[in-house]
Structures are given as C-alpha cells and as structure tokens.
Motif scaffolding. Structure first.
Motif, PDB file in Angstrom:
ATOM      1  N   GLY A 133       0.777  -1.229   0.000  1.00  0.00           N
ATOM      2  CA  GLY A 133       0.000   0.000   0.000  1.00  0.00           C
ATOM      3  C   GLY A 133       0.804   1.272   0.000  1.00  0.00           C
ATOM      4  N   SER A 134       2.147   1.140   0.024  1.00  0.00           N
ATOM      5  CA  SER A 134       3.006   2.314   0.019  1.00  0.00           C
ATOM      6  C   SER A 134       4.440   1.857  -0.226  1.00  0.00           C
ATOM      7  CB  SER A 134       2.933   3.059   1.360  1.00  0.00           C
ATOM      8  OG  SER A 134       3.859   4.119   1.418  1.00  0.00           O
ATOM      9  N   THR A 135       5.279   2.773  -0.745  1.00  0.00           N
ATOM     10  CA  THR A 135       6.713   2.512  -0.844  1.00  0.00           C
ATOM     11  C   THR A 135       7.454   3.038   0.371  1.00  0.00           C
ATOM     12  OG1 THR A 135       7.123   4.597  -2.005  1.00  0.00           O
ATOM     13  CG2 THR A 135       6.668   2.664  -3.379  1.00  0.00           C
ATOM     14  N   ASN A 136       6.751   3.720   1.255  1.00  0.00           N
ATOM     15  CA  ASN A 136       7.344   4.397   2.401  1.00  0.00           C
ATOM     16  C   ASN A 136       7.368   3.455   3.613  1.00  0.00           C
ATOM     17  OD1 ASN A 136       7.544   6.008   4.862  1.00  0.00           O
ATOM     18  ND2 ASN A 136       7.250   7.798   3.559  1.00  0.00           N
ATOM     19  N   ASN A 137       8.560   3.083   4.057  1.00  0.00           N
ATOM     20  CA  ASN A 137       8.680   2.119   5.153  1.00  0.00           C
ATOM     21  C   ASN A 137       8.147   2.653   6.472  1.00  0.00           C
ATOM     22  OD1 ASN A 137       9.725  -0.161   3.849  1.00  0.00           O
ATOM     23  ND2 ASN A 137      11.786   0.702   3.859  1.00  0.00           N
ATOM     24  N   GLU A 138       8.260   3.928   6.692  1.00  0.00           N
ATOM     25  CA  GLU A 138       7.721   4.510   7.924  1.00  0.00           C
ATOM     26  C   GLU A 138       6.207   4.345   7.967  1.00  0.00           C
ATOM     27  OE1 GLU A 138       7.554   8.807  10.295  1.00  0.00           O
ATOM     28  OE2 GLU A 138       8.925   8.528   8.599  1.00  0.00           O
ATOM     29  N   ILE A 139       5.567   4.571   6.844  1.00  0.00           N
ATOM     30  CA  ILE A 139       4.109   4.411   6.756  1.00  0.00           C
ATOM     31  C   ILE A 139       3.729   2.941   6.895  1.00  0.00           C
ATOM     32  CG2 ILE A 139       2.142   4.586   5.172  1.00  0.00           C
ATOM     33  CD1 ILE A 139       3.418   7.192   4.139  1.00  0.00           C
ATOM     34  N   LEU A 140       4.469   2.058   6.224  1.00  0.00           N
ATOM     35  CA  LEU A 140       4.187   0.627   6.331  1.00  0.00           C
ATOM     36  C   LEU A 140       4.320   0.148   7.774  1.00  0.00           C
ATOM     37  CD1 LEU A 140       6.021  -0.781   3.169  1.00  0.00           C
ATOM     38  CD2 LEU A 140       3.560  -0.462   3.467  1.00  0.00           C
ATOM     39  N   ARG A 141       5.369   0.577   8.469  1.00  0.00           N
ATOM     40  CA  ARG A 141       5.570   0.149   9.855  1.00  0.00           C
ATOM     41  C   ARG A 141       4.465   0.660  10.772  1.00  0.00           C
ATOM     42  NH1 ARG A 141      11.101   0.968   8.650  1.00  0.00           N
ATOM     43  NH2 ARG A 141      10.944   3.156   9.314  1.00  0.00           N
ATOM     44  N   PHE A 142       3.954   1.848  10.471  1.00  0.00           N
ATOM     45  CA  PHE A 142       2.911   2.400  11.326  1.00  0.00           C
ATOM     46  C   PHE A 142       1.622   1.599  11.194  1.00  0.00           C
ATOM     47  CE2 PHE A 142      -0.712   5.100  12.262  1.00  0.00           C
ATOM     48  CZ  PHE A 142      -0.363   5.569  13.518  1.00  0.00           C
ATOM     49  N   PRO A 148       6.567  -7.213   6.463  1.00  0.00           N
ATOM     50  CA  PRO A 148       7.871  -6.852   5.882  1.00  0.00           C
ATOM     51  C   PRO A 148       7.910  -5.423   5.340  1.00  0.00           C
ATOM     52  CG  PRO A 148       7.150  -9.018   5.124  1.00  0.00           C
ATOM     53  CD  PRO A 148       5.982  -8.399   5.823  1.00  0.00           C
ATOM     54  N   ASP A 149       9.141  -4.909   5.199  1.00  0.00           N
ATOM     55  CA  ASP A 149       9.301  -3.576   4.646  1.00  0.00           C
ATOM     56  C   ASP A 149       9.139  -3.601   3.128  1.00  0.00           C
ATOM     57  OD1 ASP A 149      11.717  -4.535   3.565  1.00  0.00           O
ATOM     58  OD2 ASP A 149      12.968  -3.494   5.026  1.00  0.00           O
ATOM     59  N   TYR A 150       9.202  -2.416   2.534  1.00  0.00           N
ATOM     60  CA  TYR A 150       8.930  -2.331   1.092  1.00  0.00           C
ATOM     61  C   TYR A 150       9.956  -3.106   0.271  1.00  0.00           C
ATOM     62  CZ  TYR A 150       8.228  -0.664  -3.611  1.00  0.00           C
ATOM     63  OH  TYR A 150       8.022  -0.614  -4.972  1.00  0.00           O
ATOM     64  N   GLU A 151      11.218  -2.993   0.613  1.00  0.00           N
ATOM     65  CA  GLU A 151      12.248  -3.645  -0.192  1.00  0.00           C
ATOM     66  C   GLU A 151      12.064  -5.161  -0.206  1.00  0.00           C
ATOM     67  OE1 GLU A 151      15.166  -3.998  -2.886  1.00  0.00           O
ATOM     68  OE2 GLU A 151      14.255  -2.118  -2.194  1.00  0.00           O
ATOM     69  N   GLU A 152      11.711  -5.745   0.944  1.00  0.00           N
ATOM     70  CA  GLU A 152      11.493  -7.200   0.975  1.00  0.00           C
ATOM     71  C   GLU A 152      10.278  -7.579   0.143  1.00  0.00           C
ATOM     72  OE1 GLU A 152      11.139 -10.998   4.041  1.00  0.00           O
ATOM     73  OE2 GLU A 152      11.401  -8.972   4.854  1.00  0.00           O
ATOM     74  N   ARG A 153       9.245  -6.778   0.195  1.00  0.00           N
ATOM     75  CA  ARG A 153       8.064  -7.067  -0.626  1.00  0.00           C
ATOM     76  C   ARG A 153       8.408  -6.953  -2.115  1.00  0.00           C
ATOM     77  NH1 ARG A 153       2.835  -4.589   2.699  1.00  0.00           N
ATOM     78  NH2 ARG A 153       3.959  -4.219   4.655  1.00  0.00           N
TER      79      ARG A 153
END
Length: 259
Positions: A133-142, A148-153
C-alpha cells in the motif's frame, strides 16, 4: 418504475469464488485489519492476543474439494515464516485436487521463495497477489507493524516473476497519497492485474482493534482526507492509461457516482 442498481461485488468476491484459512490470528497485526475486528467482535480473539497465531489442525489432512473458479488463500491471516510449514501443506491440499489458487500476502521473501520452489510444477495454477500500500517504510511500519518492509516485498515480487509465476498487486488499502510510486516501480514485474482500493471503515475498525491513541486517530483522519471523492477521481485520471489497473469496489462506486 425505479431502475434497480447493479450490485458491485465487494471484498474477496471481486477476486475468487472461495476463500480458505488455517490460522486464527496474524503476527502482522495491521491496525486496520478487518479479520481482527471480526474475530474480536465474535470473541474469538482479543486486541492483545490477535498476534498469536493458532493453527486449526483439522484442515491439514482434510481433502480439499475441487471448486469452480479460483480459491483464495489466505483471506483472514497471512503466510508468515512461523506458519509456512502448515501453509505449504494446505496449499498442496488445494492444488492436488486440481484447483487454481490466488495466494494473497504481504510477502516475506523466504515465504515466497519456498512457495516457488515447492510448487514449481504448479505455475499455471498459482497467481500471487502481493499486498503493498506504500513505498514508504515509515508508513508501512505504522499501519502494518509486523509485516515486511517495502524492499522485501519488492524482492518477493521480482523473485516470483523471475521464477515464471503469475504475479499481481493489491494496493488495497492505499496507505498514502502516492500509490503511483508502487505502480511505476513494480509494473514491469506484474503479469496480471494491479488492484487499487481505499481504506474501508477505518474509524470503526481502529476502535474495535484497540488502536485509539491520538496519533493513530490523527493519521487516520489524514488518510481519510487523502481518499476523498475528489482525490480519488484525480487518481483515476492519472492512472487511466495503465492497462493493468483494476479498481476495487470502493473506487468503482465513486467512478459510477460521478459518471
């Protein structure tokens, strides 16, 4: 006579004819999770123990019937390293009776690598749908603290694609107002469709799921504002020339409303 409105399929109906799950709970513990809210409402889980994944063992040795259409697995949890062994067994049960499977996941690379290796002879029967749903890891973590983070996905998408599997994306829910970055970054590795949808029933689900702190409520309000009708129509216009895009029900309703 009043014209009857055509019913728009909702949720998993847009993707499959049957869903199946083997786990109660999910370690990803996404704040907006619909499955968590349902489990809490029916007292199968609490906000604090949803992260504890409980296996429903009766499905592991049970023959899975042949069904018309595609089977979605999973729909109310995810495939995580902790349940991978059991998920592989269940996938085998589904595939061995001739079914086509839609594997929906916020992907762990090791999980995707394992599925691709174990089921390399079922490439024509498996369609991956990776939720991003986003490339932003801070947003994904929230919003998705255990996922997983964006790079792993991204690496998971690329791996499945390079291994010759059918790949697709679910950008539902969008977690910011920059979903085009996901589309542009990954479209070359998608063989099927890219589904985009709004965040559904956010305030109600956050309350049920136990996320009522002021920061979460503030970010929820900001996200809801990002997904106003006006903003969605602007997004539809910007992505109109991308042939792989499919709009989920939440966006289809807005398109129909203004056309």
């Amino acid at each position: 006579m009043k014209e009857k409105k055509e019913r728009i399929p909702f949720g998993t109906e847009e993707w499959c004819s049957k869903t199946t799950n083997i786990i109660n709970g999910c370690e990803h513990d996404c704040k907006y999770c619909y499955a968590k809210s349902i489990a809490i409402r029916f007292k199968r889980k609490t906000p604090s123990n949803w992260k504890e994944e409980i296996l429903n063992e009766k499905y592991l040795d049970k023959r899975f019937p042949k069904v018309e259409g595609r089977v979605m697995f999973p729909s109310s949890h995810d495939i995580t390293p902790g349940n991978l062994q059991y998920s592989l067994q269940h996938l085998h049960n589904i595939l061995s009776t001739g079914n086509e499977v839609l594997v929906v996941t916020k992907p762990h690379l090791w999980v995707v690598e394992s599925i691709c290796e174990v089921f390399k002879d079922y490439k024509d029967k498996i369609l991956f749908r990776f939720t991003i749903g986003s490339t932003n890891n801070e947003i994904l973590r929230f919003w998705e603290p255990g996922a997983p983070d964006y790079e792993e996905r991204k690496q998971s998408v690329i791996h499945a694609y390079k291994m010759g599997f059918q790949t697709s994306l679910s950008c539902e829910p969008m977690l910011d107002d920059n979903i085009e970055e996901v589309v542009k970054d990954l479209q070359d590795y998608i063989t099927d469709t890219i589904w985009i949808g709004k965040m559904n029933f956010l305030p109600k689900r956050l309350k049920t799921n136990g996320f009522t702190d002021s920061i979460t409520i503030q970010k929820a309000n900001e996200l809801i504002a990002m997904q106003s009708d006006e903003k969605i129509l602007e997004l539809v216009e910007r992505l109109k020339d991308y042939p792989k895009i499919q709009w989920k029900e939440s966006i289809k309703k807005i398109i129909l409303k203004y056309n």
